[in-house]
Motif scaffolding. Structure first.
Motif, PDB file in Angstrom:
ATOM      1  N   ALA A  43       4.409 -20.304   1.845  1.00  0.00           N
ATOM      2  CA  ALA A  43       4.141 -19.956   3.211  1.00  0.00           C
ATOM      3  C   ALA A  43       5.111 -19.758   4.220  1.00  0.00           C
ATOM      4  N   ALA A  44       5.921 -20.828   4.461  1.00  0.00           N
ATOM      5  CA  ALA A  44       7.065 -20.794   5.345  1.00  0.00           C
ATOM      6  C   ALA A  44       7.997 -19.629   5.353  1.00  0.00           C
ATOM      7  N   ALA A  45       7.977 -19.266   3.953  1.00  0.00           N
ATOM      8  CA  ALA A  45       9.292 -18.030   3.790  1.00  0.00           C
ATOM      9  C   ALA A  45       8.674 -16.871   4.147  1.00  0.00           C
ATOM     10  N   LEU A  46       7.341 -16.753   4.430  1.00  0.00           N
ATOM     11  CA  LEU A  46       6.918 -15.457   4.649  1.00  0.00           C
ATOM     12  C   LEU A  46       6.904 -15.296   6.192  1.00  0.00           C
ATOM     13  N   ILE A  47       7.099 -16.219   6.904  1.00  0.00           N
ATOM     14  CA  ILE A  47       7.107 -15.990   8.420  1.00  0.00           C
ATOM     15  C   ILE A  47       7.915 -14.846   8.871  1.00  0.00           C
ATOM     16  N   PRO A  48       8.878 -14.804   8.614  1.00  0.00           N
ATOM     17  CA  PRO A  48       9.779 -13.402   9.033  1.00  0.00           C
ATOM     18  C   PRO A  48       9.301 -12.258   8.611  1.00  0.00           C
ATOM     19  N   THR A  49       8.862 -11.928   7.608  1.00  0.00           N
ATOM     20  CA  THR A  49       8.143 -10.789   7.204  1.00  0.00           C
ATOM     21  C   THR A  49       6.905 -10.681   7.765  1.00  0.00           C
ATOM     22  N   LEU A  50       6.226 -11.548   7.900  1.00  0.00           N
ATOM     23  CA  LEU A  50       4.624 -11.362   8.565  1.00  0.00           C
ATOM     24  C   LEU A  50       5.066 -11.067   9.962  1.00  0.00           C
ATOM     25  N   ARG A  51       6.032 -11.600  10.677  1.00  0.00           N
ATOM     26  CA  ARG A  51       6.180 -11.349  12.286  1.00  0.00           C
ATOM     27  C   ARG A  51       6.587  -9.803  12.367  1.00  0.00           C
ATOM     28  N   SER A  52       7.244  -9.144  11.350  1.00  0.00           N
ATOM     29  CA  SER A  52       7.890  -7.976  11.349  1.00  0.00           C
ATOM     30  C   SER A  52       6.799  -6.988  11.101  1.00  0.00           C
ATOM     31  N   ARG A  53       5.843  -7.245  10.523  1.00  0.00           N
ATOM     32  CA  ARG A  53       4.545  -6.463  10.128  1.00  0.00           C
ATOM     33  C   ARG A  53       3.315  -6.422  11.285  1.00  0.00           C
ATOM     34  N   ALA A  54       3.586  -7.349  12.386  1.00  0.00           N
ATOM     35  CA  ALA A  54       2.646  -7.420  13.190  1.00  0.00           C
ATOM     36  C   ALA A  54       2.197  -6.358  14.014  1.00  0.00           C
ATOM     37  N   ALA A  55       2.947  -5.254  14.375  1.00  0.00           N
ATOM     38  CA  ALA A  55       2.345  -3.914  14.769  1.00  0.00           C
ATOM     39  C   ALA A  55       1.677  -3.239  13.662  1.00  0.00           C
ATOM     40  N   GLU A  56       2.296  -3.023  12.629  1.00  0.00           N
ATOM     41  CA  GLU A  56       1.509  -2.671  11.543  1.00  0.00           C
ATOM     42  C   GLU A  56       0.041  -2.870  11.305  1.00  0.00           C
ATOM     43  N   THR A  57       0.196  -4.224  10.989  1.00  0.00           N
ATOM     44  CA  THR A  57      -1.130  -5.009  10.809  1.00  0.00           C
ATOM     45  C   THR A  57      -2.091  -4.833  11.972  1.00  0.00           C
ATOM     46  N   ASP A  58      -1.796  -4.869  13.111  1.00  0.00           N
ATOM     47  CA  ASP A  58      -2.523  -4.488  14.355  1.00  0.00           C
ATOM     48  C   ASP A  58      -3.400  -2.836  14.182  1.00  0.00           C
ATOM     49  N   ALA A  59      -2.419  -2.124  13.808  1.00  0.00           N
ATOM     50  CA  ALA A  59      -2.686  -0.483  13.905  1.00  0.00           C
ATOM     51  C   ALA A  59      -3.578  -0.419  12.836  1.00  0.00           C
ATOM     52  N   LEU A  60      -3.320  -1.054  11.577  1.00  0.00           N
ATOM     53  CA  LEU A  60      -4.286  -0.772  10.306  1.00  0.00           C
ATOM     54  C   LEU A  60      -5.719  -1.390  10.741  1.00  0.00           C
ATOM     55  N   SER A  61      -5.762  -2.414  11.542  1.00  0.00           N
ATOM     56  CA  SER A  61      -7.076  -3.180  11.660  1.00  0.00           C
ATOM     57  C   SER A  61      -7.368  -3.873  10.407  1.00  0.00           C
ATOM     58  N   LYS A  62      -6.554  -4.164   9.500  1.00  0.00           N
ATOM     59  CA  LYS A  62      -6.587  -4.813   8.347  1.00  0.00           C
ATOM     60  C   LYS A  62      -5.087  -5.334   7.694  1.00  0.00           C
ATOM     61  N   LEU A  63      -4.876  -6.185   6.974  1.00  0.00           N
ATOM     62  CA  LEU A  63      -3.585  -6.765   6.397  1.00  0.00           C
ATOM     63  C   LEU A  63      -3.019  -5.161   5.479  1.00  0.00           C
ATOM     64  N   PRO A  64      -1.717  -5.136   5.823  1.00  0.00           N
ATOM     65  CA  PRO A  64      -1.193  -4.052   4.916  1.00  0.00           C
ATOM     66  C   PRO A  64      -1.081  -4.657   3.494  1.00  0.00           C
ATOM     67  N   GLU A  65      -0.998  -3.430   2.353  1.00  0.00           N
ATOM     68  CA  GLU A  65      -1.164  -4.052   1.039  1.00  0.00           C
ATOM     69  C   GLU A  65      -0.032  -4.795   0.737  1.00  0.00           C
ATOM     70  N   ALA A  66       1.161  -4.716   1.284  1.00  0.00           N
ATOM     71  CA  ALA A  66       2.273  -5.250   1.180  1.00  0.00           C
ATOM     72  C   ALA A  66       2.165  -6.759   1.474  1.00  0.00           C
ATOM     73  N   THR A  67       1.381  -7.147   2.392  1.00  0.00           N
ATOM     74  CA  THR A  67       1.130  -8.604   2.870  1.00  0.00           C
ATOM     75  C   THR A  67       0.218  -9.154   1.665  1.00  0.00           C
ATOM     76  N   ILE A  68      -0.729  -8.411   1.180  1.00  0.00           N
ATOM     77  CA  ILE A  68      -1.711  -8.828   0.261  1.00  0.00           C
ATOM     78  C   ILE A  68      -0.964  -9.335  -0.918  1.00  0.00           C
ATOM     79  N   ALA A  69       0.103  -8.338  -1.253  1.00  0.00           N
ATOM     80  CA  ALA A  69       1.140  -8.434  -2.460  1.00  0.00           C
ATOM     81  C   ALA A  69       1.879  -9.653  -2.243  1.00  0.00           C
ATOM     82  N   ASP A  70       2.264  -9.967  -1.153  1.00  0.00           N
ATOM     83  CA  ASP A  70       3.200 -11.110  -0.714  1.00  0.00           C
ATOM     84  C   ASP A  70       2.292 -12.622  -0.983  1.00  0.00           C
ATOM     85  N   LEU A  71       1.081 -12.438  -0.579  1.00  0.00           N
ATOM     86  CA  LEU A  71       0.326 -13.549  -0.689  1.00  0.00           C
ATOM     87  C   LEU A  71      -0.145 -13.856  -2.281  1.00  0.00           C
TER      88      LEU A  71
END
Length: 429
Positions: A43-71
Protein backbone atom coordinates in the motif's frame (compact mmCIF):
# COMPACT_ATOMS: atom_id res chain seq x y z
CA UNK A 1 3.33 7.26 17.60
CA UNK A 2 4.17 10.63 16.10
CA UNK A 3 2.05 12.01 13.32
CA UNK A 4 4.76 14.49 12.36
CA UNK A 5 7.70 12.14 11.82
CA UNK A 6 6.09 10.26 8.96
CA UNK A 7 9.36 9.03 7.50
CA UNK A 8 10.39 7.21 10.68
CA UNK A 9 7.35 6.76 12.84
CA UNK A 10 7.80 5.42 16.31
CA UNK A 11 6.25 2.05 17.07
CA UNK A 12 3.28 1.28 19.24
CA UNK A 13 2.56 -1.62 21.50
CA UNK A 14 0.32 -3.15 18.86
CA UNK A 15 2.16 -2.49 15.57
CA UNK A 16 4.72 -4.76 13.92
CA UNK A 17 7.46 -3.37 11.68
CA UNK A 18 9.17 -4.64 8.58
CA UNK A 19 12.46 -2.91 9.26
CA UNK A 20 12.34 -0.61 6.21
CA UNK A 21 12.61 3.05 7.16
CA UNK A 22 10.54 2.42 10.26
CA UNK A 23 7.42 1.55 8.26
CA UNK A 24 4.88 -0.78 9.80
CA UNK A 25 4.49 -4.24 8.40
CA UNK A 26 2.20 -7.21 8.96
CA UNK A 27 2.64 -9.40 12.01
CA UNK A 28 4.59 -12.63 11.79
CA UNK A 29 1.32 -14.53 11.87
CA UNK A 30 -0.02 -12.51 8.96
CA UNK A 31 3.15 -13.07 6.97
CA UNK A 32 2.97 -16.81 7.52
CA UNK A 33 -0.71 -16.89 6.56
CA UNK A 34 -0.18 -14.86 3.41
CA UNK A 35 3.07 -16.34 2.16
CA UNK A 36 5.02 -13.33 3.53
CA UNK A 37 3.09 -10.91 1.31
CA UNK A 38 3.47 -7.49 2.92
CA UNK A 39 0.24 -5.59 2.28
CA UNK A 40 1.36 -2.59 4.33
CA UNK A 41 4.47 -2.12 2.19
CA UNK A 42 2.43 -2.75 -0.96
CA UNK A 43 0.00 0.00 0.00
CA UNK A 44 2.80 2.42 0.88
CA UNK A 45 4.44 1.81 -2.50
CA UNK A 46 1.28 3.03 -4.25
CA UNK A 47 1.24 6.44 -2.55
CA UNK A 48 3.05 8.44 -5.27
CA UNK A 49 0.99 6.86 -8.05
CA UNK A 50 -2.31 7.45 -6.28
CA UNK A 51 -1.43 11.09 -5.64
CA UNK A 52 -0.59 11.58 -9.29
CA UNK A 53 -4.05 10.29 -10.28
CA UNK A 54 -6.03 12.47 -7.88
CA UNK A 55 -7.43 14.82 -10.53
CA UNK A 56 -8.35 11.94 -12.85
CA UNK A 57 -10.06 10.11 -9.99
CA UNK A 58 -12.15 13.14 -9.09
CA UNK A 59 -13.11 13.76 -12.72
CA UNK A 60 -14.24 10.16 -13.25
CA UNK A 61 -16.24 10.03 -10.00
CA UNK A 62 -14.90 6.50 -9.62
CA UNK A 63 -11.50 4.89 -9.43
CA UNK A 64 -9.50 4.66 -12.67
CA UNK A 65 -9.19 1.13 -13.99
CA UNK A 66 -5.41 1.47 -13.59
CA UNK A 67 -5.93 1.98 -9.85
CA UNK A 68 -8.13 -1.12 -9.62
CA UNK A 69 -5.41 -3.05 -11.42
CA UNK A 70 -2.81 -1.74 -8.96
CA UNK A 71 -4.93 -2.77 -5.98
CA UNK A 72 -5.41 -6.22 -7.49
CA UNK A 73 -1.69 -6.62 -8.16
CA UNK A 74 -0.92 -5.58 -4.59
CA UNK A 75 -3.53 -8.12 -3.39
CA UNK A 76 -5.29 -5.50 -1.30
CA UNK A 77 -8.75 -6.80 -2.25
CA UNK A 78 -7.65 -10.13 -0.76
CA UNK A 79 -6.97 -8.79 2.73
CA UNK A 80 -10.19 -10.10 4.30
CA UNK A 81 -10.92 -12.88 1.81
CA UNK A 82 -10.76 -16.22 3.67
CA UNK A 83 -7.50 -18.08 3.35
CA UNK A 84 -9.34 -21.24 2.29
CA UNK A 85 -10.42 -19.32 -0.81
CA UNK A 86 -6.96 -17.99 -1.62
CA UNK A 87 -7.24 -14.84 0.47
CA UNK A 88 -4.69 -13.28 2.81
CA UNK A 89 -6.97 -13.22 5.88
CA UNK A 90 -4.87 -10.53 7.58
CA UNK A 91 -5.38 -9.40 11.15
CA UNK A 92 -7.49 -6.34 11.85
CA UNK A 93 -4.35 -4.52 13.02
CA UNK A 94 -2.59 -5.13 9.72
CA UNK A 95 -5.76 -4.07 7.92
CA UNK A 96 -5.69 -0.76 9.80
CA UNK A 97 -2.00 -0.19 9.02
CA UNK A 98 -2.60 -0.94 5.34
CA UNK A 99 -5.56 1.41 5.08
CA UNK A 100 -3.58 4.21 6.77
CA UNK A 101 -0.83 3.91 4.18
CA UNK A 102 -3.22 3.73 1.23
CA UNK A 103 -5.19 6.77 2.44
CA UNK A 104 -1.98 8.77 2.63
CA UNK A 105 -1.99 8.39 -1.15
CA UNK A 106 -5.66 9.01 -1.90
CA UNK A 107 -8.74 9.15 0.28
CA UNK A 108 -11.17 7.92 -2.37
CA UNK A 109 -9.06 4.87 -3.13
CA UNK A 110 -8.74 3.91 0.53
CA UNK A 111 -12.43 4.53 1.24
CA UNK A 112 -13.46 2.41 -1.75
CA UNK A 113 -11.21 -0.43 -0.67
CA UNK A 114 -12.43 -0.17 2.93
CA UNK A 115 -16.09 -0.41 1.95
CA UNK A 116 -15.58 -3.18 -0.60
CA UNK A 117 -13.47 -5.32 1.73
CA UNK A 118 -16.05 -4.74 4.45
CA UNK A 119 -18.68 -6.29 2.22
CA UNK A 120 -16.25 -9.08 1.36
CA UNK A 121 -16.11 -9.85 5.08
CA UNK A 122 -19.88 -9.57 5.50
CA UNK A 123 -20.46 -11.83 2.51
CA UNK A 124 -17.91 -14.33 3.83
CA UNK A 125 -19.79 -14.80 7.11
CA UNK A 126 -23.36 -14.49 5.85
CA UNK A 127 -23.83 -17.46 3.53
CA UNK A 128 -23.29 -21.24 3.68
CA UNK A 129 -20.23 -22.87 2.22
CA UNK A 130 -21.77 -24.00 -1.07
CA UNK A 131 -22.70 -20.37 -1.79
CA UNK A 132 -19.26 -19.13 -0.78
CA UNK A 133 -17.71 -21.75 -3.08
CA UNK A 134 -19.58 -20.18 -6.01
CA UNK A 135 -18.55 -16.63 -5.08
CA UNK A 136 -14.92 -17.06 -4.09
CA UNK A 137 -13.76 -18.95 -7.15
CA UNK A 138 -10.09 -19.94 -6.81
CA UNK A 139 -7.82 -17.68 -8.81
CA UNK A 140 -10.61 -15.25 -9.70
CA UNK A 141 -10.93 -11.66 -8.57
CA UNK A 142 -13.84 -11.10 -6.19
CA UNK A 143 -15.02 -7.55 -5.51
CA UNK A 144 -18.24 -6.90 -3.60
CA UNK A 145 -20.12 -3.68 -2.88
CA UNK A 146 -23.30 -3.17 -0.93
CA UNK A 147 -25.83 -1.11 0.99
CA UNK A 148 -27.72 -2.73 3.86
CA UNK A 149 -30.19 0.12 4.41
CA UNK A 150 -32.62 0.54 1.48
CA UNK A 151 -34.21 3.90 0.77
CA UNK A 152 -37.17 1.86 -0.45
CA UNK A 153 -37.65 -1.83 -1.15
CA UNK A 154 -40.66 -4.02 -1.93
CA UNK A 155 -40.26 -7.77 -1.91
CA UNK A 156 -42.51 -10.78 -2.49
CA UNK A 157 -42.11 -14.23 -1.01
CA UNK A 158 -42.11 -16.98 -3.65
CA UNK A 159 -41.13 -20.64 -3.75
CA UNK A 160 -37.41 -20.94 -3.08
CA UNK A 161 -36.69 -17.30 -2.36
CA UNK A 162 -37.80 -13.71 -2.83
CA UNK A 163 -38.54 -11.43 -5.72
CA UNK A 164 -37.32 -7.89 -5.28
CA UNK A 165 -40.16 -6.11 -7.08
CA UNK A 166 -38.66 -2.65 -6.76
CA UNK A 167 -35.98 -1.02 -4.66
CA UNK A 168 -33.57 1.89 -4.30
CA UNK A 169 -30.33 1.77 -2.34
CA UNK A 170 -27.97 4.71 -1.92
CA UNK A 171 -24.19 4.84 -1.52
CA UNK A 172 -23.00 1.64 -3.20
CA UNK A 173 -19.32 2.46 -2.90
CA UNK A 174 -17.24 0.69 -5.54
CA UNK A 175 -20.25 -0.41 -7.59
CA UNK A 176 -18.53 0.21 -10.93
CA UNK A 177 -15.76 -2.24 -10.04
CA UNK A 178 -17.81 -4.97 -8.33
CA UNK A 179 -19.07 -8.37 -9.45
CA UNK A 180 -21.59 -8.72 -6.60
CA UNK A 181 -23.86 -6.35 -4.67
CA UNK A 182 -25.17 -7.11 -1.17
CA UNK A 183 -28.41 -5.24 -0.53
CA UNK A 184 -30.63 -5.00 2.50
CA UNK A 185 -34.22 -6.10 1.91
CA UNK A 186 -37.38 -6.58 3.98
CA UNK A 187 -38.26 -10.22 4.64
CA UNK A 188 -41.98 -10.87 4.29
CA UNK A 189 -44.32 -13.82 4.72
CA UNK A 190 -46.74 -15.17 2.12
CA UNK A 191 -49.27 -12.51 3.13
CA UNK A 192 -46.76 -9.74 2.49
CA UNK A 193 -46.26 -8.85 6.17
CA UNK A 194 -42.72 -7.82 7.12
CA UNK A 195 -41.15 -10.37 9.44
CA UNK A 196 -37.53 -9.23 9.44
CA UNK A 197 -34.58 -7.86 7.49
CA UNK A 198 -32.26 -9.68 5.16
CA UNK A 199 -29.08 -9.19 3.13
CA UNK A 200 -29.56 -10.33 -0.47
CA UNK A 201 -26.52 -11.06 -2.61
CA UNK A 202 -27.04 -10.25 -6.29
CA UNK A 203 -24.76 -10.49 -9.33
CA UNK A 204 -23.95 -6.98 -10.45
CA UNK A 205 -25.78 -7.61 -13.76
CA UNK A 206 -29.09 -7.65 -11.81
CA UNK A 207 -28.47 -4.16 -10.40
CA UNK A 208 -28.84 -0.84 -12.24
CA UNK A 209 -26.78 2.24 -11.26
CA UNK A 210 -28.48 5.62 -11.02
CA UNK A 211 -25.16 7.40 -11.70
CA UNK A 212 -25.93 10.13 -9.18
CA UNK A 213 -22.63 10.35 -7.27
CA UNK A 214 -21.56 14.01 -7.61
CA UNK A 215 -20.22 15.21 -4.28
CA UNK A 216 -17.87 17.66 -2.60
CA UNK A 217 -15.61 14.90 -1.27
CA UNK A 218 -14.66 11.25 -1.79
CA UNK A 219 -15.62 11.89 -5.39
CA UNK A 220 -13.66 8.94 -6.71
CA UNK A 221 -15.52 6.31 -4.69
CA UNK A 222 -18.29 5.91 -7.25
CA UNK A 223 -20.84 5.57 -4.43
CA UNK A 224 -23.83 5.61 -6.74
CA UNK A 225 -27.40 4.82 -5.85
CA UNK A 226 -28.74 1.63 -7.45
CA UNK A 227 -32.11 0.18 -8.32
CA UNK A 228 -33.41 -3.36 -8.66
CA UNK A 229 -36.67 -4.33 -10.34
CA UNK A 230 -38.32 -7.75 -10.60
CA UNK A 231 -35.28 -9.82 -9.68
CA UNK A 232 -35.47 -13.27 -8.07
CA UNK A 233 -33.01 -14.05 -5.27
CA UNK A 234 -32.81 -17.65 -4.00
CA UNK A 235 -33.06 -18.30 -0.26
CA UNK A 236 -29.46 -19.48 -0.13
CA UNK A 237 -28.28 -15.98 -1.08
CA UNK A 238 -30.42 -14.20 1.52
CA UNK A 239 -28.97 -13.83 5.00
CA UNK A 240 -31.39 -12.99 7.84
CA UNK A 241 -29.94 -9.92 9.55
CA UNK A 242 -31.42 -10.97 12.88
CA UNK A 243 -29.30 -14.09 12.78
CA UNK A 244 -26.17 -12.16 11.79
CA UNK A 245 -26.67 -9.65 14.60
CA UNK A 246 -26.72 -12.52 17.09
CA UNK A 247 -23.33 -13.70 15.71
CA UNK A 248 -25.05 -16.81 14.36
CA UNK A 249 -23.43 -16.74 10.94
CA UNK A 250 -24.39 -19.17 8.20
CA UNK A 251 -20.71 -19.64 7.30
CA UNK A 252 -20.22 -22.58 9.66
CA UNK A 253 -17.13 -23.58 7.66
CA UNK A 254 -15.37 -20.46 9.01
CA UNK A 255 -16.42 -20.67 12.66
CA UNK A 256 -13.02 -21.86 13.85
CA UNK A 257 -11.40 -18.70 12.49
CA UNK A 258 -11.70 -15.76 14.93
CA UNK A 259 -11.74 -13.12 12.17
CA UNK A 260 -15.05 -14.52 10.91
CA UNK A 261 -16.72 -14.65 14.33
CA UNK A 262 -16.54 -10.96 15.27
CA UNK A 263 -19.86 -9.13 15.70
CA UNK A 264 -21.25 -7.19 12.73
CA UNK A 265 -21.25 -4.04 14.84
CA UNK A 266 -18.60 -2.92 15.73
CA UNK A 267 -16.62 -4.77 13.03
CA UNK A 268 -18.14 -2.68 10.25
CA UNK A 269 -18.06 0.67 12.08
CA UNK A 270 -14.38 0.43 12.99
CA UNK A 271 -13.40 -0.37 9.41
CA UNK A 272 -14.93 2.90 8.22
CA UNK A 273 -12.55 4.97 10.33
CA UNK A 274 -9.33 3.18 9.30
CA UNK A 275 -8.80 5.17 6.07
CA UNK A 276 -9.70 8.43 7.79
CA UNK A 277 -6.61 8.18 9.98
CA UNK A 278 -4.45 7.92 6.87
CA UNK A 279 -6.16 10.95 5.31
CA UNK A 280 -5.31 12.92 8.44
CA UNK A 281 -1.68 11.83 8.31
CA UNK A 282 -1.49 13.03 4.72
CA UNK A 283 -2.77 16.42 5.88
CA UNK A 284 0.00 16.62 8.47
CA UNK A 285 2.57 15.82 5.80
CA UNK A 286 1.21 18.53 3.51
CA UNK A 287 1.35 21.20 6.17
CA UNK A 288 4.82 20.34 7.47
CA UNK A 289 6.24 20.29 3.93
CA UNK A 290 5.28 23.94 3.44
CA UNK A 291 5.65 25.72 6.78
CA UNK A 292 9.39 26.25 6.33
CA UNK A 293 8.98 27.93 2.94
CA UNK A 294 6.19 30.47 3.48
CA UNK A 295 5.46 33.25 5.90
CA UNK A 296 2.36 34.40 7.73
CA UNK A 297 0.58 37.30 6.04
CA UNK A 298 0.58 40.68 7.80
CA UNK A 299 3.08 39.53 10.44
CA UNK A 300 6.86 39.66 10.77
CA UNK A 301 7.10 35.89 10.43
CA UNK A 302 8.99 35.08 7.23
CA UNK A 303 8.62 31.37 7.90
CA UNK A 304 5.47 29.82 9.30
CA UNK A 305 7.42 27.23 11.27
CA UNK A 306 8.89 29.99 13.44
CA UNK A 307 5.50 31.02 14.83
CA UNK A 308 4.20 29.72 18.15
CA UNK A 309 0.69 29.53 16.73
CA UNK A 310 1.92 27.01 14.15
CA UNK A 311 3.42 24.88 16.89
CA UNK A 312 0.13 24.99 18.79
CA UNK A 313 -1.84 24.05 15.67
CA UNK A 314 0.43 21.09 14.95
CA UNK A 315 0.40 20.00 18.57
CA UNK A 316 -3.38 20.00 18.82
CA UNK A 317 -4.02 18.38 15.45
CA UNK A 318 -1.47 15.59 15.85
CA UNK A 319 -2.68 14.86 19.39
CA UNK A 320 -6.19 14.32 18.05
CA UNK A 321 -4.97 12.10 15.20
CA UNK A 322 -2.89 10.01 17.58
CA UNK A 323 -5.83 9.79 19.96
CA UNK A 324 -8.14 8.64 17.16
CA UNK A 325 -5.71 5.92 16.17
CA UNK A 326 -5.24 4.86 19.79
CA UNK A 327 -9.02 4.55 20.20
CA UNK A 328 -9.17 2.36 17.09
CA UNK A 329 -6.27 0.14 18.14
CA UNK A 330 -7.71 -0.36 21.61
CA UNK A 331 -11.12 -1.27 20.19
CA UNK A 332 -9.54 -3.67 17.70
CA UNK A 333 -7.48 -5.31 20.45
CA UNK A 334 -10.56 -5.86 22.63
CA UNK A 335 -12.61 -7.05 19.65
CA UNK A 336 -10.05 -9.65 18.60
CA UNK A 337 -9.22 -10.74 22.15
CA UNK A 338 -12.86 -11.39 23.02
CA UNK A 339 -13.41 -13.29 19.79
CA UNK A 340 -10.33 -15.46 20.30
CA UNK A 341 -11.64 -16.35 23.76
CA UNK A 342 -15.10 -17.08 22.30
CA UNK A 343 -16.66 -14.57 24.67
CA UNK A 344 -20.00 -13.24 23.54
CA UNK A 345 -19.86 -9.46 23.37
CA UNK A 346 -22.57 -7.66 25.30
CA UNK A 347 -24.85 -5.11 23.67
CA UNK A 348 -23.20 -2.44 25.83
CA UNK A 349 -19.75 -3.41 24.53
CA UNK A 350 -20.95 -3.32 20.93
CA UNK A 351 -22.56 0.07 21.40
CA UNK A 352 -19.44 1.39 23.11
CA UNK A 353 -17.16 0.35 20.25
CA UNK A 354 -19.58 1.87 17.77
CA UNK A 355 -19.50 5.06 19.83
CA UNK A 356 -15.68 4.92 19.85
CA UNK A 357 -15.57 4.62 16.06
CA UNK A 358 -17.73 7.73 15.72
CA UNK A 359 -15.64 9.57 18.31
CA UNK A 360 -12.42 8.67 16.47
CA UNK A 361 -13.88 9.99 13.22
CA UNK A 362 -14.85 13.22 14.97
CA UNK A 363 -11.30 13.63 16.29
CA UNK A 364 -9.91 13.12 12.78
CA UNK A 365 -12.25 15.73 11.35
CA UNK A 366 -11.35 18.28 14.02
CA UNK A 367 -7.65 17.68 13.39
CA UNK A 368 -7.90 18.00 9.61
CA UNK A 369 -10.04 21.13 9.93
CA UNK A 370 -7.35 22.62 12.19
CA UNK A 371 -4.60 21.75 9.72
CA UNK A 372 -6.56 23.18 6.81
CA UNK A 373 -7.00 26.43 8.72
CA UNK A 374 -3.25 26.51 9.35
CA UNK A 375 -2.63 26.21 5.61
CA UNK A 376 -3.76 29.76 4.91
CA UNK A 377 -4.69 30.75 1.39
CA UNK A 378 -3.05 27.57 0.02
CA UNK A 379 -6.15 25.76 1.25
CA UNK A 380 -8.64 27.68 -0.89
CA UNK A 381 -7.33 26.27 -4.19
CA UNK A 382 -10.17 24.00 -5.33
CA UNK A 383 -7.74 21.45 -6.77
CA UNK A 384 -5.23 21.67 -3.95
CA UNK A 385 -4.39 18.48 -2.05
CA UNK A 386 -5.26 19.93 1.38
CA UNK A 387 -8.62 21.06 0.04
CA UNK A 388 -9.26 17.56 -1.29
CA UNK A 389 -8.35 15.90 2.02
CA UNK A 390 -10.53 18.34 3.97
CA UNK A 391 -13.53 17.56 1.76
CA UNK A 392 -12.83 13.80 1.80
CA UNK A 393 -12.72 13.65 5.58
CA UNK A 394 -15.82 15.80 5.95
CA UNK A 395 -17.82 13.56 3.63
CA UNK A 396 -16.51 10.45 5.42
CA UNK A 397 -17.81 11.76 8.74
CA UNK A 398 -21.25 12.11 7.15
CA UNK A 399 -21.59 8.34 6.73
CA UNK A 400 -24.73 7.33 8.58
CA UNK A 401 -22.82 4.80 10.71
CA UNK A 402 -20.46 7.53 11.96
CA UNK A 403 -22.89 10.31 12.95
CA UNK A 404 -21.41 11.15 16.32
CA UNK A 405 -24.62 12.39 17.94
CA UNK A 406 -26.52 9.28 16.83
CA UNK A 407 -23.80 6.90 18.04
CA UNK A 408 -23.47 8.75 21.36
CA UNK A 409 -27.22 8.54 21.86
CA UNK A 410 -27.33 4.83 21.07
CA UNK A 411 -24.62 4.11 23.61
CA UNK A 412 -26.22 6.42 26.15
CA UNK A 413 -29.54 4.60 25.82
CA UNK A 414 -27.90 1.24 26.41
CA UNK A 415 -25.84 2.59 29.31
CA UNK A 416 -29.05 3.92 30.84
CA UNK A 417 -30.67 0.50 30.60
CA UNK A 418 -32.84 1.27 27.58
CA UNK A 419 -33.19 -0.84 24.44
CA UNK A 420 -31.01 0.39 21.55
CA UNK A 421 -33.03 2.39 19.01
CA UNK A 422 -31.35 0.75 16.02
CA UNK A 423 -31.83 -2.49 14.10
CA UNK A 424 -28.05 -2.94 13.95
CA UNK A 425 -27.73 -4.05 17.58
CA UNK A 426 -29.39 -7.08 19.12
CA UNK A 427 -31.84 -6.58 21.96
CA UNK A 428 -30.19 -6.88 25.41
CA UNK A 429 -30.49 -10.41 26.73
Amino acid sequence: MSTIDTAKRAGTAHAAYNGKSGERGPSAGDQAASGAHDVVAAAAALIPTLRSRAAETDALSKLPEATIADLEKARLFDMVRPKMYGGLQVSYETYLDTMIELARGDGSTAWTLALMTTFTWLTSVSYPQHVADEIFVPGASVRICGSIGPRRAKTRRVAGGYVIEDGLWMYNTGFYHAQWDQLGIPLVDEAGEVIGRGAALLPISDVTPVNDWDTIGLRGTGSTSVTVKDVFVPDERIAPMGRNLQDDYAATHLRDIPAYRTPVVPTLALRLVCPMVGMARAAVELLTEKIGTRGIAFTTYEKQDEAAVTHLQLGEATAKIDAAEAVLRQAIRLLELGTERRERMSVEQRARMWRDAAFASQLVWEAVDRLAGASGTAFVNRNGPMNRIWHDVRVATMHGALYADTCFEIYGRVAAGKAPNTFLLPEPM
